[in-house]
Each structure stands twice: as C-alpha cells, then as structure tokens.
Design a protein around this motif. Structure first.
Motif, PDB file in Angstrom:
ATOM      1  N   LEU A 211     -36.352  44.492 -10.111  1.00  0.00           N
ATOM      2  CA  LEU A 211     -35.554  43.845  -9.071  1.00  0.00           C
ATOM      3  C   LEU A 211     -34.182  43.428  -9.574  1.00  0.00           C
ATOM      4  O   LEU A 211     -33.418  42.803  -8.852  1.00  0.00           O
ATOM      5  CB  LEU A 211     -36.298  42.602  -8.553  1.00  0.00           C
ATOM      6  N   PHE A 212     -33.853  43.778 -10.825  1.00  0.00           N
ATOM      7  CA  PHE A 212     -32.573  43.351 -11.403  1.00  0.00           C
ATOM      8  C   PHE A 212     -31.409  43.930 -10.599  1.00  0.00           C
ATOM      9  O   PHE A 212     -31.392  45.112 -10.272  1.00  0.00           O
ATOM     10  CB  PHE A 212     -32.478  43.810 -12.849  1.00  0.00           C
ATOM     11  N   ASN A 213     -30.433  43.084 -10.262  1.00  0.00           N
ATOM     12  CA  ASN A 213     -29.289  43.525  -9.469  1.00  0.00           C
ATOM     13  C   ASN A 213     -28.121  42.559  -9.671  1.00  0.00           C
ATOM     14  O   ASN A 213     -28.270  41.491 -10.259  1.00  0.00           O
ATOM     15  CB  ASN A 213     -29.660  43.608  -7.989  1.00  0.00           C
TER      16      ASN A 213
ATOM     17  N   LEU B  14     -36.887  40.105  -0.635  1.00  0.00           N
ATOM     18  CA  LEU B  14     -35.476  39.704  -0.572  1.00  0.00           C
ATOM     19  C   LEU B  14     -35.231  38.446  -1.402  1.00  0.00           C
ATOM     20  O   LEU B  14     -34.248  38.354  -2.139  1.00  0.00           O
ATOM     21  CB  LEU B  14     -35.057  39.488   0.880  1.00  0.00           C
ATOM     22  N   ASP B  15     -36.125  37.472  -1.272  1.00  0.00           N
ATOM     23  CA  ASP B  15     -35.992  36.244  -2.050  1.00  0.00           C
ATOM     24  C   ASP B  15     -36.226  36.510  -3.531  1.00  0.00           C
ATOM     25  O   ASP B  15     -35.596  35.894  -4.396  1.00  0.00           O
ATOM     26  CB  ASP B  15     -36.976  35.188  -1.557  1.00  0.00           C
ATOM     27  N   ALA B  16     -37.145  37.432  -3.840  1.00  0.00           N
ATOM     28  CA  ALA B  16     -37.419  37.761  -5.237  1.00  0.00           C
ATOM     29  C   ALA B  16     -36.186  38.336  -5.922  1.00  0.00           C
ATOM     30  O   ALA B  16     -35.917  38.065  -7.095  1.00  0.00           O
ATOM     31  CB  ALA B  16     -38.583  38.745  -5.321  1.00  0.00           C
ATOM     32  N   ARG B  17     -35.425  39.130  -5.204  1.00  0.00           N
ATOM     33  CA  ARG B  17     -34.192  39.700  -5.771  1.00  0.00           C
ATOM     34  C   ARG B  17     -33.201  38.589  -6.115  1.00  0.00           C
ATOM     35  O   ARG B  17     -32.527  38.638  -7.148  1.00  0.00           O
ATOM     36  CB  ARG B  17     -33.567  40.694  -4.795  1.00  0.00           C
ATOM     37  N   LEU B  18     -33.117  37.582  -5.239  1.00  0.00           N
ATOM     38  CA  LEU B  18     -32.243  36.439  -5.525  1.00  0.00           C
ATOM     39  C   LEU B  18     -32.725  35.682  -6.755  1.00  0.00           C
ATOM     40  O   LEU B  18     -31.937  35.303  -7.621  1.00  0.00           O
ATOM     41  CB  LEU B  18     -32.204  35.500  -4.318  1.00  0.00           C
TER      42      LEU B  18
END
Length: 206
Positions: free
Chosen positions: A113-115, A139-143
């Motif tokens: 999920l790294f971004n 979506l929250d995990a990406r944050l």
C-alpha cells in the motif's frame, strides 16, 4: 447496492434478461429491503438467480470474497471447482485460527500500500496526526501507511457500529482506535488483532 432505487431497478432488468444477479447490501439495524422484497428468493433454493450479500463497496477484501462466491457458483458442478472451493475454505479456516498467519498477511498487504499521494499535503501542513473512520480498510489503510512513513500517527474514530465485526481484516493497523463500547473493543481484540493498549472506549459519536 441493490436496496436503493437504481440498484433495485437494475436487478429487475438483469433478471428479466436471464442473468444471475449478485447484489450487495450494507449491514444495518433495519432490513431496508422494501424495493427488492418482491424479487427476493429463498437462499436455500438450488435454482435461484438472485443472491443478496452483506458487504461494503469500500471493503476490497469483502468484495473479493463475494466475487469468489459468484465465480465458483458458475462452475459449481465441476470437479475442479469443488476442489478449488474446498481449498479456499481450508485456507480461510486456517487463517482465521492462526494469528501468526494473519500477521504475515497484514505485513504483506501493508507493504503493497506504499504511496506518495498526499506528500504535498504533508509538506504544506505537517499534521501531528491523521484521523480515519475505518479500522484499516483500503482507502484509510493507504493513508495510514503513507503517513507512517512521515512518522505521523493514525487515529481511527469508528463511525459505524458494524465496522469492527463485518468489514474484514485490516490492511494496515492504526496506531489508536476509538470505539463506542466494550463490545466493540472486544471485537477489535478478537477479530482484528488490535492490542488492548491501542483501544479506547469513548462512546458513540454525535
């Protein structure tokens, strides 16, 4: 969602065309199925062409599970599909009962999920914490993963009574979880492997 106006009309249209239809409905305290009551079919019947699943469009893991169910129904009478289905059930059973395997899955999913989608926001505001509304859904995990790179802690304020029991396993673990009740705190510990020191009971949001 099939219980809304557009979704229910689409179900009727597809059934009339002869399609097998799988619809999604969010878990709620009320049934809210008035628009599809006239086409709902007993799930125990073997010749159904309309299936209702509990799910949420923000939960990619649950959507994947529903897609598996729909896909393997199409070939449910073949030997290979039965073997594959049994393997999936066995793997799911093992995963649900062995914590170390869940931890490995969590580590693998978080690393993917790294971004840098919010790098400009971080550089401009330098937040001291981020607040999300689910326990590590996509979506929250990406944050959570992105801001952890900046050493910014994440706080989950659970927004719905069923977010801790029916939305799947976290893709990334928040640093702090604020829940409504002791029941939700227990669900976080037992179902989501969130340690007790990260959970705080604060009551329902207004």
């Amino acid at each position: 969602g099939v219980t809304g106006q557009d979704g229910s009309y689409l179900v009727e249209f597809l059934l009339a065309k002869g399609y097998e239809v799988h619809g999604i409905k969010r878990r709620a305290s009320s049934l809210n199925t008035q628009r599809i009551d006239h086409i709902f079919q007993d799930p125990h019947n073997s010749n159904n062409d309309f299936f209702l699943h509990y799910g949420d469009l923000t939960d990619s893991l649950n959507l994947t599970r529903i897609l598996h169910v729909a896909t393997y129904r199409k070939g449910s009478n073949t030997f290979v599909s039965r073997i594959v289905r049994e393997l999936i059930l066995i793997i799911s059973w093992i995963t649900c009962r062995i914590k170390i395997i869940r931890k490995i899955i969590l580590s693998f999913s978080s690393s993917n999920l790294f971004n840098n989608l919010h790098e400009d926001i971080f550089n401009k505001w330098h937040p001291s914490a981020i607040i999300v509304c689910s326990v590590g859904l996509e979506l929250d995990a990406r944050l959570i993963v992105e801001f952890r790179k900046y050493k910014v802690p994440s706080i989950t304020v659970v927004q719905s009574w069923d977010k801790t029991s029916s939305k799947g396993y976290p893709l990334a673990m928040p640093d702090r979880v604020l829940v409504w009740s002791e029941v939700m705190a227990k669900e976080c510990r037992n179902f989501l492997d969130i340690s007790e020191d990260k959970i705080e009971v604060v009551g329902a949001p207004i």
